[in-house]
Motif scaffolding. Structure first.
Motif, mmCIF file in Angstrom:
data_model
loop_
_atom_site.group_PDB
_atom_site.id
_atom_site.type_symbol
_atom_site.label_atom_id
_atom_site.label_comp_id
_atom_site.label_asym_id
_atom_site.label_seq_id
_atom_site.Cartn_x
_atom_site.Cartn_y
_atom_site.Cartn_z
ATOM 1 N N ILE A 67 -0.059 -8.918 41.208
ATOM 2 C CA ILE A 67 -0.410 -7.827 42.117
ATOM 3 C C ILE A 67 -1.463 -6.943 41.424
ATOM 4 O O ILE A 67 -1.131 -6.099 40.597
ATOM 5 C CB ILE A 67 0.828 -6.985 42.504
ATOM 6 C CG1 ILE A 67 1.916 -7.872 43.105
ATOM 7 C CG2 ILE A 67 0.430 -5.906 43.507
ATOM 8 C CD1 ILE A 67 2.902 -8.415 42.093
ATOM 9 N N LEU A 113 4.786 -10.671 37.634
ATOM 10 C CA LEU A 113 6.224 -10.949 37.611
ATOM 11 C C LEU A 113 6.437 -12.447 37.459
ATOM 12 O O LEU A 113 5.874 -13.237 38.230
ATOM 13 C CB LEU A 113 6.882 -10.463 38.903
ATOM 14 C CG LEU A 113 6.717 -8.972 39.212
ATOM 15 C CD1 LEU A 113 7.062 -8.688 40.666
ATOM 16 C CD2 LEU A 113 7.565 -8.132 38.281
ATOM 17 N N THR A 147 6.349 -3.218 44.062
ATOM 18 C CA THR A 147 6.109 -3.753 42.722
ATOM 19 C C THR A 147 6.126 -2.645 41.670
ATOM 20 O O THR A 147 6.545 -2.874 40.530
ATOM 21 C CB THR A 147 4.784 -4.527 42.659
ATOM 22 O OG1 THR A 147 3.729 -3.725 43.199
ATOM 23 C CG2 THR A 147 4.877 -5.818 43.441
ATOM 24 N N LEU A 169 11.952 -8.005 44.344
ATOM 25 C CA LEU A 169 10.989 -9.108 44.367
ATOM 26 C C LEU A 169 11.091 -9.884 45.673
ATOM 27 O O LEU A 169 10.070 -10.229 46.286
ATOM 28 C CB LEU A 169 11.235 -10.040 43.186
ATOM 29 C CG LEU A 169 10.436 -11.344 43.200
ATOM 30 C CD1 LEU A 169 8.941 -11.070 43.107
ATOM 31 C CD2 LEU A 169 10.879 -12.254 42.054
ATOM 32 N N VAL A 172 9.332 -8.025 48.295
ATOM 33 C CA VAL A 172 7.875 -8.132 48.169
ATOM 34 C C VAL A 172 7.373 -9.400 48.851
ATOM 35 O O VAL A 172 6.424 -9.373 49.639
ATOM 36 C CB VAL A 172 7.450 -8.132 46.677
ATOM 37 C CG1 VAL A 172 5.993 -8.567 46.530
ATOM 38 C CG2 VAL A 172 7.640 -6.755 46.074
#
Length: 297
Positions: A67, A113, A147, A169, A172
């Motif tokens: 990101i 991540l 995030t 997560l 997201v």
């Protein structure tokens, strides 16, 4: 010892590429989580990349989500070239060759991540990420916020940090799924059918006796509908219907004076024994014990 070197030792995976060590920050959890975990963040962090930042790998053991928050990076994933910059997200799956190379005139800053889990592949597929690509997102502000929360929770290193990071997560990636346009989503038809069935269940679950009722109402083959639910929500239609029924039953128990039999009827159980047995299996206690525990009896 610098933070980056500490993480390299504990993860046994070099965090490659030149970065500003003073401003970059990392967190890590279990590098070999339970293989049955639905979704598990392994490590992640924030990096302010140097102009000469470059990483080239033939493979990697984890799923990775990128990101960008500022700047630009040229990103090759499995021979396909992309530009990674704010307003996009990048991703690649284990075993996918990839090559990062920063724009020297505008180096990238990013949150990344690394994760694994039994649900990771399906999430990637649902979000249109395949084995890896960079995609433009229309709801970047929400993804950016989530995030940032993951980074904050990861750096806290509290007892529940790992679990919270994994849940955020998933949010997201599901946000990315919502941002897909029909032309971008190769699975639009199947996703629409899934959403149609799910919407029907959400509105009528108390009246539904079996998944066949849903399949007939939505003009979908029952086996196909089951595959859709496993694909997009990692749960069967029957499990989803039962979850809604039993959560509603718990709410009724705590907010009304209805008998156990009457509560069962409210959520579609004709047989009180069948209702009590399923309630105990789902909530861990009988309806009466559940009510007495929470509001006294």
């Amino acid at each position: 010892m610098k933070q980056k070197e500490q993480i390299e030792k504990k993860t046994h995976l070099a965090l490659e590429g030149s970065v500003n060590d003073e401003k970059s920050k990392y967190f890590f959890f279990d590098t070999k989580p339970d293989t049955k975990e639905k979704l598990a963040v392994v490590f992640g962090g924030y990096e302010e990349c140097a102009p000469d930042f470059e990483i080239q790998r033939r493979t990697y053991p984890y799923y990775v989500l990128e990101i960008p928050t500022k700047g630009e990076c040229f990103f090759e994933i499995d021979t396909q070239d992309y530009k990674l910059k704010k307003g996009t997200i990048g991703a690649f799956a284990p075993g996918t060759p990839h090559h990062y190379r920063c724009n020297k005139d505008d180096p990238m800053e990013h949150i990344f991540l690394a994760f694994t889990g039994t649900y990771a592949s399906k999430l990637f597929e649902t979000a249109g990420l395949g084995n890896g690509k960079v995609v433009q997102v229309t709801n970047f502000s929400r993804i950016d916020f989530l995030t940032e929360v993951i980074l904050e929770k990861g750096l806290e290193e509290m007892e529940l940090s790992s679990r919270l990071c994994s849940l955020y997560l998933e949010a997201v990636i599901l946000e990315q799924t919502l941002s897909l346009s029909p032309s971008e989503n190769n699975h639009t038809l199947s996703l629409e059918k899934y959403r149609k069935c799910k919407k029907y269940i959400d509105g009528k679950f108390s009246e539904i006796i079996s998944p066949m009722d849903v399949a007939e109402a939505c003009s979908v083959n029952i086996r196909y509908m089951s595959r859709l639910f496993k694909r997009y929500s990692n749960i069967t239609p029957q499990e989803y219907i039962m979850r809604l029924k039993l959560n509603k039953a718990a709410s009724i128990l705590l907010t009304t004076n209805l008998t156990i039999r009457e509560v069962g009827y409210e959520v579609g159980f004709e047989d009180p024994y069948h209702f009590s047995r399923n309630f105990k299996k789902f909530h861990g206690s009988s309806p009466l014990h559940f009510k007495n525990t929470h509001i006294g009896g």
